[in-house]
Design a protein around this motif. Structure first.
Motif, PDB file in Angstrom:
ATOM      1  N   UNK A  34      22.219  -3.939  -1.055  1.00  0.00           N
ATOM      2  CA  UNK A  34      21.680  -3.750   0.256  1.00  0.00           C
ATOM      3  C   UNK A  34      20.316  -2.655   0.109  1.00  0.00           C
ATOM      4  N   UNK A  35      20.293  -1.881  -1.008  1.00  0.00           N
ATOM      5  CA  UNK A  35      19.001  -1.009  -1.390  1.00  0.00           C
ATOM      6  C   UNK A  35      17.960  -1.940  -1.730  1.00  0.00           C
ATOM      7  N   UNK A  92      12.659 -11.625  -1.814  1.00  0.00           N
ATOM      8  CA  UNK A  92      12.805 -11.168  -0.252  1.00  0.00           C
ATOM      9  C   UNK A  92      14.292 -11.126  -0.296  1.00  0.00           C
ATOM     10  N   UNK A  93      15.047  -9.973   0.638  1.00  0.00           N
ATOM     11  CA  UNK A  93      16.015 -10.041   1.013  1.00  0.00           C
ATOM     12  C   UNK A  93      16.331 -10.303   2.424  1.00  0.00           C
ATOM     13  N   UNK A  94      17.696 -11.014   2.698  1.00  0.00           N
ATOM     14  CA  UNK A  94      17.904 -11.341   4.093  1.00  0.00           C
ATOM     15  C   UNK A  94      18.317 -10.352   4.897  1.00  0.00           C
ATOM     16  N   UNK A  95      18.787  -8.974   4.216  1.00  0.00           N
ATOM     17  CA  UNK A  95      19.390  -8.086   4.985  1.00  0.00           C
ATOM     18  C   UNK A  95      18.127  -7.130   6.020  1.00  0.00           C
ATOM     19  N   UNK A  96      18.158  -7.066   7.179  1.00  0.00           N
ATOM     20  CA  UNK A  96      17.290  -6.192   7.950  1.00  0.00           C
ATOM     21  C   UNK A  96      17.026  -4.889   7.462  1.00  0.00           C
ATOM     22  N   UNK A  97      16.128  -4.295   7.444  1.00  0.00           N
ATOM     23  CA  UNK A  97      15.869  -2.627   7.192  1.00  0.00           C
ATOM     24  C   UNK A  97      16.896  -1.973   7.702  1.00  0.00           C
ATOM     25  N   UNK A  98      17.492  -0.957   6.838  1.00  0.00           N
ATOM     26  CA  UNK A  98      18.400  -0.119   7.449  1.00  0.00           C
ATOM     27  C   UNK A  98      19.791  -0.463   7.432  1.00  0.00           C
ATOM     28  N   UNK A  99      20.008  -1.885   6.897  1.00  0.00           N
ATOM     29  CA  UNK A  99      21.418  -2.458   6.865  1.00  0.00           C
ATOM     30  C   UNK A  99      22.189  -1.447   5.914  1.00  0.00           C
ATOM     31  N   UNK A 100      23.399  -1.039   6.124  1.00  0.00           N
ATOM     32  CA  UNK A 100      24.321  -0.150   5.159  1.00  0.00           C
ATOM     33  C   UNK A 100      25.716  -0.651   5.379  1.00  0.00           C
TER      34      UNK A 100
END
Length: 611
Positions: free
Chosen positions: A239-240, A251-259
């Motif tokens: 996630x980082x 690219x990452x599919x996780x939206x910014x701020x996802x924890x």
């Protein structure tokens, strides 16, 4: 006791004599059996860019050595306190609780869960007091630095001498404590190569190539402080985002701020990953693919489910509980990784035709003018054939890849320059490097576009003899002349918003080969390389993990003069060699056995697998 694997055991280590005293038991090492045998490896040269393939090698949760540090003793002097602190720093338990006991009460030091690390050839065991006055002392340590691990887990080689200075104060209780660290509160860890290999693991985090479909592995070092926390560590690292080396290229599919809302929960081999509400803005399918490929490195997880803010979500056409081996269509190896996929190698036959290797024979498929190309490379979908002229000064292409097509000249080299063998990436882009003895240029032809020079090329001042793009289209392996010797290096391909390419950040993969002749991608983690190890007097084939792990020799028996090598996932490794004045293609008698004998039954040269 072996550092990795083997029986459960403990060993107590006795320190050397410092200032006429003896430190006993700086550390206790305990092997924790978690299910197999394996180590994290600090590369002998270069950057760790990928862990081992999750499907074919040991897991990241295999046995590791837990470091049990020793608390400071009241009678230790300044040098012994520094030595004890450095030894205790190798333990990640409880946030370096014991190491912090060596510090003065007001000394701020918090390396964190993913600290920066200076990797040293060996532990600094001879601290030297360079100044002492009353209750104050200055201690200097020196050694050999191998490289650094940044806070995002990226290893980069930086061999050089190392020196650090510690300030110490005697407390009112009469004990010495460290009150000044190298770099103060921003100081990371000073660990030996052995410490890193015991306490950390190389793992793969997976991100998307620019096509938003193909996954790209990003290898990082991850501390293993608590076995139960390892799944959560792995997901938090994903996630980082990618390391600085790969950022901008993936690219990452996780939206910014996802924890993670809570740690990864595992019950009866089923893991639950619960993400915060920010993940609702992401694509469930793509997030699932990244998580599935990353977590499959953990042996105890057989299935998993995704939750967002406590609510279970599922990809389209899939049950809520996902299998760990899913999302194979996103493999970094592309179509070559699909079960049952088979590729015939292309070769140059004895009379100059281009043929496919079928059994022990080269079956002609291209005759006529285009049949006289060297180093043939077949594009994805078998739409086009690229190759070089016999002297390497022209890049040629022909279509279709059958019959007797007329080749056309795509590029002619400058005076004194030659081209490397052409390489295709999965999207149909053609790559080739033009090189002289002291310079090089990267040429790129995208589908339907003219051939152009890459805007940013990181090896412009080097001679390059081989260039091959990985099947993910983001990483490139090269052989470049560094300090007078051919060296295998790995770089990344980044696409700028204006469409230009930045191909750079090249770093060595391994220093075990003194010379390299040719290379090919075996799979997303491993190169097949022709070269000469330090102990060898002739060129031989090797498997080279790009994680920096030790190279593996291939096969036994005479190969004559090996010149080219070809590899593909699940396919036999082929070597184009010359023996007694004749070209031959060699393959192993049992391709699944790395040490099986070489057979050279086919009169042909320049083998290559299509993309």
């Amino acid at each position: 006791m072996s550092e990795c694997g083997g029986r459960v055991a403990t060993r107590r280590f006795t320190g050397r004599r410092f200032t006429n005293r003896r430190i006993t038991s700086l550390l206790t090492l305990a092997v924790l059996v978690l299910g197999g045998a394996g180590c994290a490896n600090v590369p002998s040269g270069g950057q760790v860019v990928s862990g081992r393939p999750a499907e074919r090698a040991e897991r990241v949760d295999d046995p590791y050595v837990r470091l049990i540090p020793v608390e400071p003793r009241p009678d230790w002097g300044p040098a012994e306190i520094v030595s004890g602190f450095l030894a205790a720093s190798a333990s990640f338990d409880d946030g370096h609780r014991v190491a912090k006991m060596y510090l003065g009460g007001r000394t701020s030091w918090n390396p964190g869960l993913r600290p920066s690390v200076t990797v040293l050839a060996s532990r600094l065991t001879s601290p030297h007091i360079i100044k002492s006055s009353g209750n104050q002392a200055t201690v200097r340590v020196t050694g050999e630095e191998l490289g650094t691990i940044t806070a995002d887990g990226q290893y980069t080689a930086s061999p050089k001498g190392f020196e650090a200075v510690f300030q110490l104060t005697r407390t009112p209780q009469g004990v010495w404590r460290i009150t000044g660290l190298p770099g103060d509160e921003k100081s990371g860890l000073l660990l030996s190569k052995d410490d890193v290999e015991r306490a950390m693991r190389t793992v793969n985090l997976f991100f998307f190539a620019p096509d938003r479909h193909t996954l790209v592995p990003n290898g990082v070092f991850l501390p293993v402080a608590n076995r139960q926390a390892l799944p959560s560590q792995l997901v938090r690292a994903l996630l980082a985002g990618p390391t600085s080396w790969l950022a901008g290229a993936v690219d990452s599919a996780f939206p910014e701020g996802t924890r993670l809302r809570r740690g990864v929960q595992i019950e009866k081999e089923v893991a639950t990953v619960d993400l915060t509400k920010e993940a609702r803005g992401g694509d469930v399918d793509r997030m699932s693919a990244q998580l599935s490929w990353t977590m499959r490195q953990l042996s105890e997880i057989k299935q998993w489910r995704l939750q967002i803010d406590g609510e279970t979500v599922a990809p389209d056409d899939m049950d809520a509980t996902q299998p760990m081996n899913g999302w194979q269509e996103n493999s970094p190896d592309g179509a070559a990784s699909q079960e049952g996929a088979h590729q015939n190698a292309y070769v140059v036959g004895p009379s100059g035709f281009i043929g496919t290797l079928e059994g022990d024979r080269a079956q002609p498929v291209v005759t006529g003018p285009a049949g006289y190309l060297t180093h043939p490379a077949v594009s994805p979908g078998y739409q086009e054939l690229a190759g070089l002229s016999s002297d390497g000064t022209q890049l040629l292409a022909a279509a279709p890849v059958t019959g007797a097509p007329s080749p056309r000249v795509l590029l002619t080299a400058h005076r004194g320059a030659r081209f490397t063998a052409p390489s295709w990436s999965g999207d149909g882009t053609l790559w080739v490097v033009e090189s002289t003895k002291d310079a090089s240029w990267l040429w790129v032809r995208r589908p339907g576009k003219p051939i152009v020079r890459a805007a940013h090329w990181g090896l412009g001042g080097r001679q390059v003899s081989a260039f091959h793009v990985a099947r993910d289209g983001v990483r490139a392996a090269v052989i470049a002349r560094i300090d007078g010797r051919p060296q295998v290096q790995l770089g990344r391909i980044a696409h700028a918003p204006d469409g230009s390419l930045d191909v750079g950040s090249f770093l060595p993969v391994s220093s075990e080969l003194q010379d390299a002749v040719d290379l090919s991608w075996r799979d997303y983690n491993t190169l097949a390389v022709l070269g000469r190890a330090k102990r060898d007097s002739q060129t031989l084939p090797f498997l080279m993990p790009i994680s920096g792990s030790a190279i593996v020799p291939l096969g036994v028996g005479s190969l004559g003069e090996p010149r080219t090598i070809a590899a593909a996932p699940g396919a036999p490794i082929l070597i184009g060699t010359r023996s007694s004045g004749k070209d031959q293609i060699c393959r192993q008698s049992a391709p699944s056995n790395s040490y099986s004998p070489w057979l050279c039954p086919t009169p042909a040269k320049d083998p290559g697998y299509p993309r």
